[in-house]
Design an enzyme around this catalytic site. Structure first.
Site, short mmCIF file in Angstrom:
data_model
loop_
_atom_site.label_atom_id
_atom_site.label_comp_id
_atom_site.label_asym_id
_atom_site.label_seq_id
_atom_site.Cartn_x
_atom_site.Cartn_y
_atom_site.Cartn_z
CB SER A 96 61.90 26.69 -17.88
OG SER A 96 61.18 25.95 -16.93
N1 SAH Z 1 57.92 22.21 -17.72
C1 SAH Z 1 57.03 23.33 -17.92
C2 SAH Z 1 57.25 24.47 -16.96
C3 SAH Z 1 56.70 24.14 -15.67
S1 SAH Z 1 56.35 25.39 -14.51
C4 SAH Z 1 57.07 23.82 -19.34
O1 SAH Z 1 57.85 23.30 -20.16
O2 SAH Z 1 56.29 24.72 -19.67
C5 SAH Z 1 56.02 24.28 -13.18
C6 SAH Z 1 54.71 23.55 -13.28
O3 SAH Z 1 54.65 22.63 -12.20
C7 SAH Z 1 53.49 24.45 -13.13
O4 SAH Z 1 52.65 24.30 -14.23
C8 SAH Z 1 52.82 23.95 -11.85
O5 SAH Z 1 51.42 24.01 -11.87
C9 SAH Z 1 53.31 22.51 -11.81
N2 SAH Z 1 53.24 21.88 -10.49
C10 SAH Z 1 53.43 22.42 -9.26
N3 SAH Z 1 53.28 21.47 -8.30
C11 SAH Z 1 53.01 20.31 -8.95
C12 SAH Z 1 52.75 18.98 -8.51
N4 SAH Z 1 52.73 18.64 -7.21
N5 SAH Z 1 52.51 18.03 -9.44
C13 SAH Z 1 52.51 18.34 -10.77
N6 SAH Z 1 52.73 19.58 -11.24
C14 SAH Z 1 52.98 20.56 -10.34
#
Ligand code: SAH
Length: 248
Positions: A96
């Protein structure tokens, strides 16, 4: 003749030693300039993108200054790590934008020592920020490779108070519940009931709610004795929460 040979040998050894020492000292100098410039960029990021937009919590600002964001982005994008933008981290996912990380973290109202669940580990950067603030962090990532990479990186940088799990974060982390705080970093179109039930009474959750691949609202949800209250922090755009991994 022999005498000249010795002089030549001594000259060659002497000159190469001087060159060696010179090149080593230059190398050290470059490294320190390099390092300093990451730190400077990081401090600039906090000042220009985060404080100027109104984030005030000193704990959040300190953590954002101290966690090396360039360590959490792909090597070929490291020089953009402190820019005012999200960045791709592979598998169609993103780390993000720094301001959004700060805004979400500030609205969690972290107290050192609190137990936090993160859904969507991604790069591990948000988890590192929470760990730096003294939380015990449980983070779930649905994409196996990202979960493994993040776990490795967090270990390498000695964020020992983070536990990474690969799985579907929609279901929360039953064995470790209840949590003081929950942060969801992927978009959902409703509040996942398992997360609400794993949040402590008096606890807070920050979560982007809205349609996938579109604009969502960033909600702060508080669990009270009588139910929940919600507050809208504004429009955001997150990658969607998926229930099972589809992709490469
Ligand atoms: N917090 C992260 C950014 C996340 S982007 C950082 O600091 O880099 C969102 C993430 O959520 C992605 O990696 C995606 O694969 C994950 N995601 C999507 N659906 C999910 C689920 N059901 N459970 C866990 N992770 C999930």
């Amino acid at each position: 003749m022999k005498k000249y040979l010795w002089v030549v040998v001594i000259l060659i050894v002497g000159i190469s030693s001087i060159f060696y020492l010179l090149s080593r000292s230059l190398e050290n100098k470059n490294n320190s300039v390099f390092k300093e410039s990451w730190e400077e960029k990081c401090i600039g990021m906090v000042e220009q993108q985060i404080e100027k937009r109104g984030v005030k919590d000193p704990l959040v600002l300190k953590a954002m200054r101290e966690v090396p964001r360039h360590e959490f982005v792909p090597e070929n994008l490291q020089n953009q790590a402190y820019d005012d933008t999200p960045l791709p981290i592979g598998y169609g996912q993103t780390i993000s934008q720094p301001y959004i990380v700060a805004l979400m973290t500030e609205n969690l109202q972290i107290v050192p020592g609190c137990k936090v669940l993160e859904v969507g580990t991604g790069s591990g950067y948000q988890a590192a920020i929470l760990a730096r603030m003294g939380c015990q962090v449980y983070t779930i990532e649905i994409i196996k490779d990202l979960a493994e990479k993040a776990e490795e990186k967090l270990k390498e940088l000695s964020y020992d108070n983070v536990i990474v799990k690969q799985g579907d974060g929609y279901l929360g982390w039953e064995e470790e519940a209840p949590f003081d705080r929950i942060i969801v970093t992927c978009a959902v179109d409703h509040l996942p009931p398992p997360l609400l039930s794993q949040l402590k009474e008096g606890g807070k959750m920050v979560i982007p709610v809205g349609p996938p691949w579109s604009i969502q609202s960033l909600w702060v949800v508080e669990k009270t004795r009588d139910g929940i209250t919600t507050r809208d922090l504004g429009a955001v755009r997150f990658v969607p929460l998926t229930r099972e991994f589809q992709g490469e």
